[in-house]
Design an enzyme around this catalytic site. Structure first.
Site, PDB file in Angstrom:
ATOM      1  N   ARG A  89      46.085 -26.645  -5.069  1.00  0.00           N
ATOM      2  CA  ARG A  89      44.903 -26.790  -5.924  1.00  0.00           C
ATOM      3  C   ARG A  89      43.666 -26.182  -5.266  1.00  0.00           C
ATOM      4  O   ARG A  89      42.806 -25.616  -5.941  1.00  0.00           O
ATOM      5  CB  ARG A  89      44.660 -28.254  -6.282  1.00  0.00           C
ATOM      6  CG  ARG A  89      45.690 -28.817  -7.221  1.00  0.00           C
ATOM      7  CD  ARG A  89      45.696 -28.050  -8.539  1.00  0.00           C
ATOM      8  NE  ARG A  89      46.725 -28.578  -9.414  1.00  0.00           N
ATOM      9  CZ  ARG A  89      47.450 -27.856 -10.233  1.00  0.00           C
ATOM     10  NH1 ARG A  89      47.250 -26.566 -10.342  1.00  0.00           N
ATOM     11  NH2 ARG A  89      48.371 -28.412 -10.981  1.00  0.00           N
ATOM     12  N   GLU A  92      44.142 -22.547  -5.772  1.00  0.00           N
ATOM     13  CA  GLU A  92      43.828 -22.251  -7.157  1.00  0.00           C
ATOM     14  C   GLU A  92      42.314 -22.240  -7.390  1.00  0.00           C
ATOM     15  O   GLU A  92      41.776 -21.329  -8.023  1.00  0.00           O
ATOM     16  CB  GLU A  92      44.476 -23.293  -8.068  1.00  0.00           C
ATOM     17  CG  GLU A  92      44.181 -23.108  -9.533  1.00  0.00           C
ATOM     18  CD  GLU A  92      44.768 -24.220 -10.393  1.00  0.00           C
ATOM     19  OE1 GLU A  92      45.276 -23.879 -11.469  1.00  0.00           O
ATOM     20  OE2 GLU A  92      44.699 -25.402  -9.994  1.00  0.00           O
ATOM     21  N   SER A 115      29.384 -19.532   7.232  1.00  0.00           N
ATOM     22  CA  SER A 115      30.147 -19.726   8.454  1.00  0.00           C
ATOM     23  C   SER A 115      31.165 -20.847   8.296  1.00  0.00           C
ATOM     24  O   SER A 115      30.880 -21.890   7.713  1.00  0.00           O
ATOM     25  CB  SER A 115      29.204 -20.081   9.610  1.00  0.00           C
ATOM     26  OG  SER A 115      29.941 -20.393  10.771  1.00  0.00           O
TER      27      SER A 115
END
Length: 148
Positions: A89, A92, A115
């Site tokens: 997830r 995704e 960063s």
């Protein structure tokens, strides 16, 4: 004996489970943030000697674990699509929102990056009557690209 980061992680996870410890409890024992400590236990960051010794003592582990925690990591990951549902997830979300995040960072800050070294992360549970929510906060220093 010198433990690899993989062996260190397995040893820590076994001790954590055996003691019914939580990441928050382990982090409290070290005096560091739970996200950072968890990452170190999974081999992606290191701890200084004092924090590593406190973690090893908390889990009743030997100096080999403390030494492995202090070793600088080789940060790597494979480029295949992850199959674990939680990690997938995130993959995704970055694939769906990555270009949006990049565009908004550039619009608000200029040409540069966030960063992951000068960085913190918090993971919180937000109770909601329609289903609890996961709240993740990334806080990274903006690093502008320089012209030369």
């Amino acid at each position: 004996m010198t433990l690899s980061k993989t062996e260190m992680t397995a040893t820590i996870l076994e001790a954590k489970e055996g003691r019914s410890a939580t990441w928050a409890g382990i982090a409290e024992a070290t005096g560091l943030h739970e996200v950072y400590v968890t990452s170190a236990c999974y081999g992606m960051n290191h701890l200084d000697a004092e924090a590593a010794d406190r973690l090893a003592a908390f889990l009743d582990l030997g100096p080999d674990v403390s030494k492995a925690l202090q070793a600088f990591p080789h940060k790597h990951w494979d480029k295949t699509i992850p199959t674990d549902p939680v990690i997938y997830r995130f993959y995704e979300a970055i694939n769906v929102y990555g270009d949006t995040m990049k565009a908004l960072i550039h619009e608000k800050f200029g040409d540069g990056i966030m960063s992951a070294i000068d960085f913190t992360m918090d993971i919180d549970k937000v109770e909601d009557p329609k289903g609890d929510r996961v709240k993740i906060t990334w806080n990274g220093k903006f690093l502008p690209y320089k012209s030369w």
